[in-house]
Design a protein around this motif. Sequence first.
Motif, mmCIF file in Angstrom:
data_model
loop_
_atom_site.group_PDB
_atom_site.id
_atom_site.type_symbol
_atom_site.label_atom_id
_atom_site.label_comp_id
_atom_site.label_asym_id
_atom_site.label_seq_id
_atom_site.Cartn_x
_atom_site.Cartn_y
_atom_site.Cartn_z
ATOM 1 N N ASN A 3 -15.542 -11.971 -3.121
ATOM 2 C CA ASN A 3 -16.510 -11.490 -2.133
ATOM 3 C C ASN A 3 -17.432 -10.416 -2.694
ATOM 4 O O ASN A 3 -17.762 -9.433 -2.033
ATOM 5 C CB ASN A 3 -15.781 -10.945 -0.897
ATOM 6 C CG ASN A 3 -14.975 -12.017 -0.194
ATOM 7 O OD1 ASN A 3 -15.409 -13.161 -0.116
ATOM 8 N ND2 ASN A 3 -13.814 -11.659 0.294
ATOM 9 N N ASP A 215 -30.326 -12.523 3.564
ATOM 10 C CA ASP A 215 -30.507 -13.549 2.542
ATOM 11 C C ASP A 215 -30.340 -14.917 3.195
ATOM 12 O O ASP A 215 -30.165 -15.024 4.416
ATOM 13 C CB ASP A 215 -29.534 -13.354 1.378
ATOM 14 C CG ASP A 215 -28.062 -13.497 1.767
ATOM 15 O OD1 ASP A 215 -27.764 -14.013 2.871
ATOM 16 O OD2 ASP A 215 -27.199 -13.090 0.964
ATOM 17 N N SER A 216 -30.398 -15.967 2.396
ATOM 18 C CA SER A 216 -30.348 -17.326 2.947
ATOM 19 C C SER A 216 -28.996 -17.642 3.576
ATOM 20 O O SER A 216 -28.885 -18.605 4.348
ATOM 21 C CB SER A 216 -30.656 -18.338 1.841
ATOM 22 O OG SER A 216 -29.713 -18.216 0.777
ATOM 23 N N GLN A 217 -27.960 -16.828 3.263
ATOM 24 C CA GLN A 217 -26.634 -17.034 3.838
ATOM 25 C C GLN A 217 -26.413 -16.196 5.099
ATOM 26 O O GLN A 217 -25.324 -16.200 5.659
ATOM 27 C CB GLN A 217 -25.563 -16.675 2.802
ATOM 28 C CG GLN A 217 -25.693 -17.432 1.483
ATOM 29 C CD GLN A 217 -25.621 -18.924 1.666
ATOM 30 O OE1 GLN A 217 -24.730 -19.415 2.352
ATOM 31 N NE2 GLN A 217 -26.553 -19.655 1.059
ATOM 32 N N GLY A 218 -27.462 -15.444 5.514
ATOM 33 C CA GLY A 218 -27.347 -14.634 6.715
ATOM 34 C C GLY A 218 -26.726 -13.274 6.502
ATOM 35 O O GLY A 218 -26.391 -12.584 7.470
ATOM 36 N N ARG A 219 -26.568 -12.848 5.244
ATOM 37 C CA ARG A 219 -25.988 -11.545 4.945
ATOM 38 C C ARG A 219 -27.094 -10.503 4.836
ATOM 39 O O ARG A 219 -28.171 -10.780 4.307
ATOM 40 C CB ARG A 219 -25.208 -11.605 3.631
ATOM 41 C CG ARG A 219 -24.002 -12.523 3.680
ATOM 42 C CD ARG A 219 -23.432 -12.757 2.301
ATOM 43 N NE ARG A 219 -24.394 -13.439 1.425
ATOM 44 C CZ ARG A 219 -24.066 -14.092 0.314
ATOM 45 N NH1 ARG A 219 -22.797 -14.127 -0.079
ATOM 46 N NH2 ARG A 219 -24.984 -14.685 -0.425
ATOM 47 N N ARG A 254 -36.293 -13.858 3.995
ATOM 48 C CA ARG A 254 -35.046 -14.622 4.040
ATOM 49 C C ARG A 254 -35.058 -15.761 3.014
ATOM 50 O O ARG A 254 -34.015 -16.170 2.505
ATOM 51 C CB ARG A 254 -34.832 -15.185 5.437
ATOM 52 C CG ARG A 254 -33.473 -15.850 5.641
ATOM 53 C CD ARG A 254 -33.420 -16.530 6.992
ATOM 54 N NE ARG A 254 -33.472 -15.605 8.083
ATOM 55 C CZ ARG A 254 -32.401 -15.140 8.719
ATOM 56 N NH1 ARG A 254 -31.198 -15.516 8.336
ATOM 57 N NH2 ARG A 254 -32.533 -14.303 9.717
ATOM 58 N N ARG A 255 -36.230 -16.264 2.694
ATOM 59 C CA ARG A 255 -36.345 -17.397 1.779
ATOM 60 C C ARG A 255 -36.324 -16.989 0.318
ATOM 61 O O ARG A 255 -36.167 -17.844 -0.570
ATOM 62 C CB ARG A 255 -37.638 -18.158 2.059
ATOM 63 C CG ARG A 255 -37.792 -18.624 3.514
ATOM 64 C CD ARG A 255 -39.075 -19.422 3.701
ATOM 65 N NE ARG A 255 -39.300 -19.744 5.101
ATOM 66 C CZ ARG A 255 -40.054 -19.019 5.919
ATOM 67 N NH1 ARG A 255 -40.669 -17.953 5.451
ATOM 68 N NH2 ARG A 255 -40.220 -19.364 7.167
#
Length: 257
Positions: A3, A215-219, A254-255
């Motif tokens: 992680n 980020d693209s993973q929603g973090r 985000r992209r």
Amino acid sequence: MTNGTVDFHPRDMVGGLEKGLAIIEAFDEARPRLSLSEAAEITGLTRAAARRYLLTLTKLGYAEFDGKFFSLSPRILRLGYAYVSSSPLPARLQPSLEQISAITGESSSAAILDGTEIVYIARSATKRIMSIGLGVGTRLPAYCTSLGRVLLGQYDELGLSRYFATAKLERRTPKTQATESLLRAAIAAVRESGYAVNDEELELGLRSLAVPVFDSQGRIVCAINVGVQAARMSLADMPEKLLPPLLKAQDDLRRIV
């Protein structure tokens, strides 16, 4: 590694490096020059150990000594620049911050969380709105900044408890919320609304509005904000005027982050 963190045994720690970094971190805006005794007291090192580390830093060009006081030299900026130059994040943020400033006519900043503080990693300044200068590398308390409250919103209850166990909460202005109960409520409100508004809690005359960057993973990877002088914009007008360009930047970033 798990992680994004490193699993290590205490024997893997290099104590000398840890203590050397503690010496460097003992210097700050309030303490730009330190005597040997002061450095030892702040870091918890013996005078003999503090002397060795300070003399090593001086020998390597990272510190200067005038015969009584030690101070950091400009060479120390290499350490901070190593992050800025090696991380793609500041460069990716800068165009969005400049676009936000162009739309709002106000300064825009990005920051990450480091312990109990936020650290500015990118900035587009249109004017000076604080009594202190803000720039890349500036550190401020997380609890009383809009950027900090957005970033604290990513913590679960255990993470927040750890934060409050180490954070030094002080009333910086008459408006500062500086109790754990008030701050937990404020952070919960940020999670609910998706943005944080700061009304003169860091400095009188300064307001700001911040949103997280995902980020693209929603973090959450950082936070961005716009700061304004209170005399120029009411609290009620801030979401309508500042939130749209911040949310546009949030979506664009985000992209690419």
